[in-house]
Design a protein around this motif. Structure first.
Motif, PDB file in Angstrom:
ATOM      1  N   LEU A 262      38.509  33.976  34.691  1.00 22.92           N
ATOM      2  CA  LEU A 262      38.981  34.374  36.015  1.00 22.92           C
ATOM      3  C   LEU A 262      37.759  34.562  36.907  1.00 22.92           C
ATOM      4  CD1 LEU A 262      41.526  35.095  37.662  1.00 22.92           C
ATOM      5  CD2 LEU A 262      41.183  37.486  36.990  1.00 22.92           C
ATOM      6  N   PRO A 263      37.190  33.469  37.405  1.00 22.51           N
ATOM      7  CA  PRO A 263      35.970  33.546  38.227  1.00 22.51           C
ATOM      8  C   PRO A 263      36.256  34.202  39.571  1.00 22.51           C
ATOM      9  CG  PRO A 263      36.841  31.307  38.189  1.00 22.51           C
ATOM     10  CD  PRO A 263      37.646  32.088  37.210  1.00 22.51           C
ATOM     11  N   PRO A 264      35.205  34.638  40.258  1.00 24.61           N
ATOM     12  CA  PRO A 264      35.405  35.355  41.533  1.00 24.61           C
ATOM     13  C   PRO A 264      36.135  34.534  42.584  1.00 24.61           C
ATOM     14  CG  PRO A 264      33.076  34.862  41.136  1.00 24.61           C
ATOM     15  CD  PRO A 264      33.789  34.597  39.864  1.00 24.61           C
ATOM     16  N   ALA A 265      35.915  33.220  42.627  1.00 23.43           N
ATOM     17  CA  ALA A 265      36.591  32.413  43.639  1.00 23.43           C
ATOM     18  C   ALA A 265      38.104  32.417  43.417  1.00 23.43           C
ATOM     19  CB  ALA A 265      36.055  30.975  43.601  1.00 23.43           C
ATOM     20  N   GLU A 266      38.508  32.355  42.166  1.00 19.60           N
ATOM     21  CA  GLU A 266      39.954  32.368  41.876  1.00 19.60           C
ATOM     22  C   GLU A 266      40.549  33.728  42.196  1.00 19.60           C
ATOM     23  OE1 GLU A 266      42.970  31.720  38.053  1.00 19.60           O
ATOM     24  OE2 GLU A 266      40.924  30.883  38.030  1.00 19.60           O
ATOM     25  N   LEU A 267      39.805  34.778  41.852  1.00 18.88           N
ATOM     26  CA  LEU A 267      40.299  36.121  42.139  1.00 18.88           C
ATOM     27  C   LEU A 267      40.384  36.361  43.641  1.00 18.88           C
ATOM     28  CD1 LEU A 267      41.224  38.552  40.516  1.00 18.88           C
ATOM     29  CD2 LEU A 267      38.896  39.437  40.591  1.00 18.88           C
ATOM     30  N   LEU A 268      39.392  35.870  44.359  1.00 19.20           N
ATOM     31  CA  LEU A 268      39.419  36.015  45.811  1.00 19.20           C
ATOM     32  C   LEU A 268      40.602  35.268  46.412  1.00 19.20           C
ATOM     33  CD1 LEU A 268      37.914  37.160  48.287  1.00 19.20           C
ATOM     34  CD2 LEU A 268      36.666  34.984  48.394  1.00 19.20           C
ATOM     35  N   GLY A 269      40.936  34.121  45.850  1.00 13.81           N
ATOM     36  CA  GLY A 269      42.082  33.377  46.335  1.00 13.81           C
ATOM     37  C   GLY A 269      43.384  34.119  46.161  1.00 13.81           C
ATOM     38  N   MET A 270      43.473  34.956  45.109  1.00 10.50           N
ATOM     39  CA  MET A 270      44.683  35.738  44.898  1.00 10.50           C
ATOM     40  C   MET A 270      44.850  36.807  45.962  1.00 10.50           C
ATOM     41  SD  MET A 270      44.455  36.264  40.756  1.00 10.50           S
ATOM     42  CE  MET A 270      45.877  37.362  40.768  1.00 10.50           C
ATOM     43  N   LEU A 271      43.746  37.203  46.596  1.00 17.61           N
ATOM     44  CA  LEU A 271      43.786  38.315  47.551  1.00 17.61           C
ATOM     45  C   LEU A 271      43.841  37.842  49.003  1.00 17.61           C
ATOM     46  CD1 LEU A 271      41.059  40.541  45.854  1.00 17.61           C
ATOM     47  CD2 LEU A 271      43.545  40.818  45.716  1.00 17.61           C
TER      48      LEU A 271
END
Length: 373
Positions: A262-271
Protein backbone atom coordinates in the motif's frame (compact mmCIF):
# COMPACT_ATOMS: atom_id res chain seq x y z
CA UNK A 1 -47.91 -21.04 40.29
CA UNK A 2 -47.45 -17.87 38.22
CA UNK A 3 -46.89 -18.29 34.54
CA UNK A 4 -43.50 -17.57 32.99
CA UNK A 5 -42.76 -14.22 31.46
CA UNK A 6 -44.58 -13.83 28.15
CA UNK A 7 -41.41 -12.84 26.32
CA UNK A 8 -40.01 -16.31 26.98
CA UNK A 9 -43.05 -18.13 25.65
CA UNK A 10 -42.54 -17.03 22.05
CA UNK A 11 -39.98 -19.77 21.45
CA UNK A 12 -40.36 -23.53 21.78
CA UNK A 13 -37.48 -24.21 24.14
CA UNK A 14 -38.11 -27.96 23.86
CA UNK A 15 -36.32 -27.67 20.49
CA UNK A 16 -33.17 -26.42 22.25
CA UNK A 17 -31.02 -29.26 23.61
CA UNK A 18 -30.26 -29.00 27.33
CA UNK A 19 -26.86 -29.24 28.95
CA UNK A 20 -26.07 -32.88 29.82
CA UNK A 21 -26.29 -32.46 33.60
CA UNK A 22 -29.69 -30.74 33.45
CA UNK A 23 -31.45 -33.96 32.37
CA UNK A 24 -30.34 -35.76 35.51
CA UNK A 25 -31.22 -32.78 37.69
CA UNK A 26 -34.74 -32.83 36.26
CA UNK A 27 -35.02 -36.56 36.99
CA UNK A 28 -33.71 -36.12 40.53
CA UNK A 29 -36.10 -33.23 41.22
CA UNK A 30 -39.16 -35.09 39.97
CA UNK A 31 -38.10 -38.17 41.87
CA UNK A 32 -37.84 -36.09 45.05
CA UNK A 33 -41.35 -34.72 44.52
CA UNK A 34 -42.76 -38.19 43.85
CA UNK A 35 -41.22 -39.37 47.11
CA UNK A 36 -42.07 -36.30 49.18
CA UNK A 37 -44.61 -34.10 47.32
CA UNK A 38 -44.73 -31.48 50.09
CA UNK A 39 -41.20 -30.39 49.15
CA UNK A 40 -42.63 -28.54 46.17
CA UNK A 41 -43.34 -25.64 48.53
CA UNK A 42 -39.60 -25.16 49.12
CA UNK A 43 -38.58 -24.91 45.46
CA UNK A 44 -39.19 -21.21 44.94
CA UNK A 45 -40.38 -20.01 41.54
CA UNK A 46 -40.35 -22.92 39.14
CA UNK A 47 -42.56 -23.39 36.09
CA UNK A 48 -43.32 -26.51 34.02
CA UNK A 49 -41.82 -24.69 31.02
CA UNK A 50 -38.48 -24.61 32.85
CA UNK A 51 -38.03 -28.31 32.05
CA UNK A 52 -36.18 -29.27 28.89
CA UNK A 53 -37.78 -32.71 28.55
CA UNK A 54 -41.42 -32.75 27.37
CA UNK A 55 -42.24 -35.74 29.58
CA UNK A 56 -40.70 -34.06 32.61
CA UNK A 57 -42.66 -30.90 31.81
CA UNK A 58 -45.91 -32.90 31.81
CA UNK A 59 -45.04 -34.63 35.09
CA UNK A 60 -44.19 -31.37 36.87
CA UNK A 61 -47.31 -29.72 35.46
CA UNK A 62 -49.35 -32.53 36.97
CA UNK A 63 -47.61 -32.07 40.30
CA UNK A 64 -48.39 -28.33 40.37
CA UNK A 65 -52.00 -28.92 39.35
CA UNK A 66 -52.94 -31.82 41.62
CA UNK A 67 -53.30 -31.76 45.38
CA UNK A 68 -51.00 -34.31 47.07
CA UNK A 69 -52.60 -36.83 49.44
CA UNK A 70 -52.09 -36.42 53.18
CA UNK A 71 -48.67 -37.69 54.37
CA UNK A 72 -50.12 -40.67 56.20
CA UNK A 73 -52.00 -41.77 53.07
CA UNK A 74 -49.03 -41.10 50.80
CA UNK A 75 -46.75 -43.40 52.80
CA UNK A 76 -49.22 -46.30 52.68
CA UNK A 77 -50.73 -46.12 49.16
CA UNK A 78 -49.35 -45.17 45.72
CA UNK A 79 -52.14 -42.67 45.12
CA UNK A 80 -49.81 -39.79 44.32
CA UNK A 81 -47.83 -41.65 41.67
CA UNK A 82 -51.02 -42.94 40.05
CA UNK A 83 -52.64 -39.50 39.99
CA UNK A 84 -49.55 -37.87 38.48
CA UNK A 85 -49.31 -40.55 35.81
CA UNK A 86 -52.97 -40.23 34.80
CA UNK A 87 -52.81 -36.43 34.63
CA UNK A 88 -49.51 -36.29 32.70
CA UNK A 89 -50.10 -39.11 30.23
CA UNK A 90 -52.34 -37.14 27.78
CA UNK A 91 -49.51 -34.65 27.29
CA UNK A 92 -46.75 -37.32 27.33
CA UNK A 93 -48.18 -40.42 25.69
CA UNK A 94 -45.03 -42.47 26.16
CA UNK A 95 -45.01 -41.93 29.90
CA UNK A 96 -45.26 -45.13 31.97
CA UNK A 97 -45.40 -46.08 35.61
CA UNK A 98 -42.01 -47.72 35.16
CA UNK A 99 -40.47 -44.39 34.18
CA UNK A 100 -41.93 -42.70 37.26
CA UNK A 101 -40.29 -45.41 39.35
CA UNK A 102 -37.07 -44.69 37.46
CA UNK A 103 -37.40 -41.03 38.48
CA UNK A 104 -37.74 -42.07 42.09
CA UNK A 105 -34.57 -44.14 41.80
CA UNK A 106 -32.72 -41.20 40.19
CA UNK A 107 -33.10 -39.01 43.31
CA UNK A 108 -30.10 -39.27 45.66
CA UNK A 109 -31.85 -37.37 48.45
CA UNK A 110 -35.30 -35.68 48.44
CA UNK A 111 -33.97 -33.03 50.82
CA UNK A 112 -31.77 -31.74 48.00
CA UNK A 113 -34.78 -30.81 45.86
CA UNK A 114 -34.10 -27.01 46.05
CA UNK A 115 -30.59 -27.58 44.67
CA UNK A 116 -31.99 -29.68 41.82
CA UNK A 117 -34.56 -26.95 41.10
CA UNK A 118 -31.77 -24.35 40.91
CA UNK A 119 -30.03 -26.46 38.25
CA UNK A 120 -33.28 -26.74 36.29
CA UNK A 121 -33.75 -22.95 36.42
CA UNK A 122 -30.17 -22.39 35.27
CA UNK A 123 -30.62 -24.80 32.39
CA UNK A 124 -33.79 -23.01 31.34
CA UNK A 125 -31.98 -19.65 31.44
CA UNK A 126 -29.25 -20.99 29.16
CA UNK A 127 -31.74 -22.40 26.64
CA UNK A 128 -33.82 -19.21 26.66
CA UNK A 129 -30.84 -16.95 25.99
CA UNK A 130 -29.68 -19.33 23.28
CA UNK A 131 -33.08 -19.25 21.53
CA UNK A 132 -33.29 -15.44 21.62
CA UNK A 133 -29.68 -15.10 20.46
CA UNK A 134 -30.42 -17.35 17.47
CA UNK A 135 -33.41 -15.16 16.65
CA UNK A 136 -31.24 -12.02 16.84
CA UNK A 137 -28.63 -13.59 14.56
CA UNK A 138 -31.29 -14.50 12.00
CA UNK A 139 -32.96 -11.08 12.13
CA UNK A 140 -29.80 -8.98 11.94
CA UNK A 141 -28.40 -11.14 9.15
CA UNK A 142 -31.46 -11.19 6.88
CA UNK A 143 -31.34 -8.24 4.45
CA UNK A 144 -34.68 -9.30 2.94
CA UNK A 145 -36.58 -8.27 6.06
CA UNK A 146 -38.73 -5.19 5.78
CA UNK A 147 -37.27 -2.44 8.00
CA UNK A 148 -34.41 -4.68 9.07
CA UNK A 149 -32.93 -2.20 11.59
CA UNK A 150 -36.21 -1.99 13.54
CA UNK A 151 -36.61 -5.76 13.45
CA UNK A 152 -33.05 -6.29 14.70
CA UNK A 153 -33.42 -3.75 17.51
CA UNK A 154 -36.74 -5.28 18.54
CA UNK A 155 -35.05 -8.69 18.77
CA UNK A 156 -32.23 -7.14 20.84
CA UNK A 157 -34.75 -5.47 23.16
CA UNK A 158 -36.51 -8.79 23.69
CA UNK A 159 -33.19 -10.42 24.51
CA UNK A 160 -32.46 -7.64 27.02
CA UNK A 161 -35.92 -8.05 28.57
CA UNK A 162 -35.48 -11.79 28.91
CA UNK A 163 -32.05 -11.22 30.46
CA UNK A 164 -33.57 -8.95 33.12
CA UNK A 165 -36.32 -11.47 33.82
CA UNK A 166 -33.90 -14.39 34.13
CA UNK A 167 -31.48 -12.42 36.29
CA UNK A 168 -34.35 -11.75 38.71
CA UNK A 169 -35.02 -15.48 39.03
CA UNK A 170 -31.43 -16.52 39.62
CA UNK A 171 -29.17 -15.82 42.62
CA UNK A 172 -27.53 -12.40 42.41
CA UNK A 173 -23.76 -12.62 42.47
CA UNK A 174 -20.83 -11.01 40.71
CA UNK A 175 -19.18 -13.03 38.00
CA UNK A 176 -16.39 -12.85 35.49
CA UNK A 177 -16.87 -12.74 31.75
CA UNK A 178 -17.18 -16.08 29.94
CA UNK A 179 -13.97 -17.77 28.91
CA UNK A 180 -15.47 -18.59 25.52
CA UNK A 181 -13.73 -16.61 22.73
CA UNK A 182 -16.10 -14.12 21.15
CA UNK A 183 -16.67 -14.65 17.42
CA UNK A 184 -14.65 -12.48 15.08
CA UNK A 185 -16.28 -9.65 13.16
CA UNK A 186 -17.19 -10.61 9.60
CA UNK A 187 -14.62 -9.83 6.92
CA UNK A 188 -15.97 -7.47 4.28
CA UNK A 189 -15.49 -8.24 0.59
CA UNK A 190 -13.07 -5.61 -0.80
CA UNK A 191 -15.27 -5.29 -3.88
CA UNK A 192 -18.35 -4.67 -1.75
CA UNK A 193 -20.29 -1.49 -2.45
CA UNK A 194 -20.16 -0.67 1.28
CA UNK A 195 -16.37 -0.48 1.16
CA UNK A 196 -16.50 1.98 -1.73
CA UNK A 197 -18.99 4.13 0.20
CA UNK A 198 -16.56 4.26 3.11
CA UNK A 199 -13.68 5.29 0.87
CA UNK A 200 -15.73 8.08 -0.69
CA UNK A 201 -16.76 9.28 2.77
CA UNK A 202 -13.14 9.48 3.93
CA UNK A 203 -12.23 11.53 0.89
CA UNK A 204 -15.25 13.78 1.43
CA UNK A 205 -14.31 14.35 5.08
CA UNK A 206 -10.79 15.32 4.05
CA UNK A 207 -12.24 17.87 1.63
CA UNK A 208 -15.32 19.05 3.55
CA UNK A 209 -15.51 18.33 7.29
CA UNK A 210 -19.06 17.86 8.55
CA UNK A 211 -20.75 17.74 11.93
CA UNK A 212 -22.53 14.50 11.05
CA UNK A 213 -19.22 12.63 11.36
CA UNK A 214 -19.12 13.31 15.10
CA UNK A 215 -21.18 10.15 15.63
CA UNK A 216 -18.70 7.91 13.81
CA UNK A 217 -16.01 5.81 15.44
CA UNK A 218 -13.21 3.89 13.71
CA UNK A 219 -14.78 0.55 14.59
CA UNK A 220 -17.91 1.47 12.60
CA UNK A 221 -16.10 0.97 9.29
CA UNK A 222 -16.49 -2.43 7.64
CA UNK A 223 -12.99 -2.20 6.15
CA UNK A 224 -10.40 -2.04 8.99
CA UNK A 225 -8.06 0.13 6.92
CA UNK A 226 -10.78 2.73 6.52
CA UNK A 227 -11.31 2.76 10.28
CA UNK A 228 -7.58 3.32 10.80
CA UNK A 229 -7.59 6.18 8.31
CA UNK A 230 -10.56 7.76 10.06
CA UNK A 231 -8.61 7.56 13.32
CA UNK A 232 -5.69 9.29 11.60
CA UNK A 233 -8.05 12.02 10.42
CA UNK A 234 -9.24 12.56 13.99
CA UNK A 235 -5.67 12.58 15.33
CA UNK A 236 -4.66 15.28 12.85
CA UNK A 237 -7.56 17.47 13.93
CA UNK A 238 -6.95 16.94 17.66
CA UNK A 239 -3.46 18.34 17.20
CA UNK A 240 -5.00 21.44 15.66
CA UNK A 241 -3.44 20.82 12.25
CA UNK A 242 -5.44 21.43 9.08
CA UNK A 243 -7.14 18.36 7.70
CA UNK A 244 -6.57 17.41 4.09
CA UNK A 245 -5.36 14.31 2.22
CA UNK A 246 -1.68 15.16 2.68
CA UNK A 247 -1.83 15.77 6.44
CA UNK A 248 -3.85 12.59 6.93
CA UNK A 249 -1.33 10.67 4.80
CA UNK A 250 1.47 11.99 7.04
CA UNK A 251 -0.36 10.70 10.12
CA UNK A 252 -1.02 7.38 8.36
CA UNK A 253 2.72 7.01 7.89
CA UNK A 254 3.25 7.35 11.64
CA UNK A 255 0.63 4.65 12.20
CA UNK A 256 2.46 2.24 9.91
CA UNK A 257 -0.26 2.15 7.27
CA UNK A 258 2.15 2.79 4.39
CA UNK A 259 3.56 -0.56 3.30
CA UNK A 260 5.08 -2.05 0.13
CA UNK A 261 1.62 -3.35 -0.80
CA UNK A 262 0.00 0.00 0.00
CA UNK A 263 2.37 2.73 -1.25
CA UNK A 264 1.78 6.39 -0.38
CA UNK A 265 0.45 7.27 -3.83
CA UNK A 266 -2.27 4.63 -3.57
CA UNK A 267 -3.15 5.69 -0.05
CA UNK A 268 -3.29 9.32 -1.10
CA UNK A 269 -5.64 8.36 -3.91
CA UNK A 270 -8.03 6.85 -1.38
CA UNK A 271 -8.22 10.19 0.42
CA UNK A 272 -9.03 12.31 -2.61
CA UNK A 273 -11.89 12.74 -5.05
CA UNK A 274 -14.80 12.60 -2.62
CA UNK A 275 -16.83 15.17 -4.47
CA UNK A 276 -19.60 12.66 -5.29
CA UNK A 277 -20.22 11.64 -1.70
CA UNK A 278 -23.01 13.13 0.40
CA UNK A 279 -21.35 13.04 3.80
CA UNK A 280 -24.46 13.18 6.02
CA UNK A 281 -26.15 10.38 4.09
CA UNK A 282 -22.94 8.33 4.01
CA UNK A 283 -22.50 8.68 7.78
CA UNK A 284 -26.03 7.42 8.34
CA UNK A 285 -25.49 4.45 6.02
CA UNK A 286 -22.23 3.47 7.71
CA UNK A 287 -23.77 3.73 11.17
CA UNK A 288 -26.79 1.70 10.02
CA UNK A 289 -24.53 -1.05 8.72
CA UNK A 290 -22.38 -0.88 11.85
CA UNK A 291 -25.47 -1.26 14.04
CA UNK A 292 -26.72 -4.28 12.08
CA UNK A 293 -23.24 -5.83 12.11
CA UNK A 294 -22.98 -5.28 15.85
CA UNK A 295 -26.45 -6.79 16.38
CA UNK A 296 -25.45 -9.84 14.36
CA UNK A 297 -22.16 -10.18 16.26
CA UNK A 298 -23.99 -9.71 19.57
CA UNK A 299 -26.30 -12.60 18.74
CA UNK A 300 -23.37 -14.79 17.70
CA UNK A 301 -21.50 -13.88 20.89
CA UNK A 302 -24.39 -14.72 23.22
CA UNK A 303 -25.01 -17.92 21.24
CA UNK A 304 -21.37 -18.97 21.63
CA UNK A 305 -21.54 -18.29 25.38
CA UNK A 306 -24.78 -20.26 25.78
CA UNK A 307 -23.52 -23.23 23.78
CA UNK A 308 -20.41 -23.54 25.95
CA UNK A 309 -21.50 -25.62 28.94
CA UNK A 310 -18.32 -24.73 30.85
CA UNK A 311 -19.64 -21.20 31.41
CA UNK A 312 -21.50 -20.71 34.65
CA UNK A 313 -24.92 -19.09 34.57
CA UNK A 314 -23.41 -15.97 36.15
CA UNK A 315 -20.78 -15.77 33.42
CA UNK A 316 -23.46 -16.23 30.78
CA UNK A 317 -25.56 -13.37 32.17
CA UNK A 318 -22.53 -11.10 32.58
CA UNK A 319 -21.31 -11.80 29.05
CA UNK A 320 -24.77 -11.18 27.60
CA UNK A 321 -25.01 -7.82 29.39
CA UNK A 322 -21.63 -6.76 28.03
CA UNK A 323 -22.53 -7.77 24.48
CA UNK A 324 -25.83 -5.87 24.66
CA UNK A 325 -24.07 -2.81 26.08
CA UNK A 326 -21.76 -2.70 23.05
CA UNK A 327 -24.79 -2.87 20.76
CA UNK A 328 -26.58 -0.15 22.74
CA UNK A 329 -23.66 2.24 22.21
CA UNK A 330 -23.75 1.86 18.41
CA UNK A 331 -27.55 2.00 18.42
CA UNK A 332 -27.64 5.36 20.20
CA UNK A 333 -25.08 6.92 17.89
CA UNK A 334 -27.02 5.74 14.83
CA UNK A 335 -30.28 7.10 16.21
CA UNK A 336 -28.71 10.46 17.05
CA UNK A 337 -27.16 10.72 13.60
CA UNK A 338 -30.58 10.17 12.04
CA UNK A 339 -32.47 12.60 14.27
CA UNK A 340 -30.45 13.96 17.21
CA UNK A 341 -33.17 15.84 19.12
CA UNK A 342 -35.90 13.12 19.23
CA UNK A 343 -33.26 10.49 20.02
CA UNK A 344 -32.04 12.45 23.05
CA UNK A 345 -35.62 13.06 24.21
CA UNK A 346 -36.48 9.37 23.89
CA UNK A 347 -33.35 8.45 25.82
CA UNK A 348 -34.41 10.67 28.73
CA UNK A 349 -37.94 9.26 28.73
CA UNK A 350 -36.99 5.57 28.39
CA UNK A 351 -33.57 5.00 29.90
CA UNK A 352 -31.72 1.85 28.93
CA UNK A 353 -31.92 -0.98 31.44
CA UNK A 354 -28.81 -0.95 33.64
CA UNK A 355 -28.49 -4.67 33.02
CA UNK A 356 -28.00 -4.02 29.33
CA UNK A 357 -25.35 -1.43 30.12
CA UNK A 358 -25.50 2.36 29.62
CA UNK A 359 -24.06 3.90 26.48
CA UNK A 360 -20.56 5.30 26.88
CA UNK A 361 -20.22 9.08 27.07
CA UNK A 362 -19.71 10.72 23.72
CA UNK A 363 -16.28 12.15 23.06
CA UNK A 364 -15.99 15.88 22.70
CA UNK A 365 -16.38 16.63 18.98
CA UNK A 366 -13.24 17.68 17.21
CA UNK A 367 -13.23 20.54 14.78
CA UNK A 368 -12.84 18.14 11.86
CA UNK A 369 -16.35 16.95 12.50
CA UNK A 370 -17.77 20.43 12.74
CA UNK A 371 -19.17 22.07 9.68
CA UNK A 372 -16.53 23.82 7.62
CA UNK A 373 -16.84 27.56 7.54
Amino acid sequence: MPQPNSSEADFDLLDVPPAPAVHYAEQALLGALLLEPDRIQALGTLHPADFANAGHLAVFDAMTTLTPPPPEVHTSKPLWLTAVLEHARPAARGLTAAYLHQLVGACPDPAHAPAYAAIVRAGHARRTLRAHAEHLVHTAGDPMLEDQPSAALTAADRLAGVLDHLAGRLPAHSSTLPRTPAPAHPVCDPDNEDVEDERLLLAALCARPTEAARWLQPADFAEPLHGQLFRCLLDVDRRGDPVDPVTVLWQAQHQGLITPTLPPAELLGMLTDGSTATTEHSVELILRRAMLTRAHTTGLTVLAYAQDDTNTTGQLLTGTRRALADLTAVRHRWQRAIDPIPARTAQRQTPVSPRAGPPPPLAKPASVVRAAR
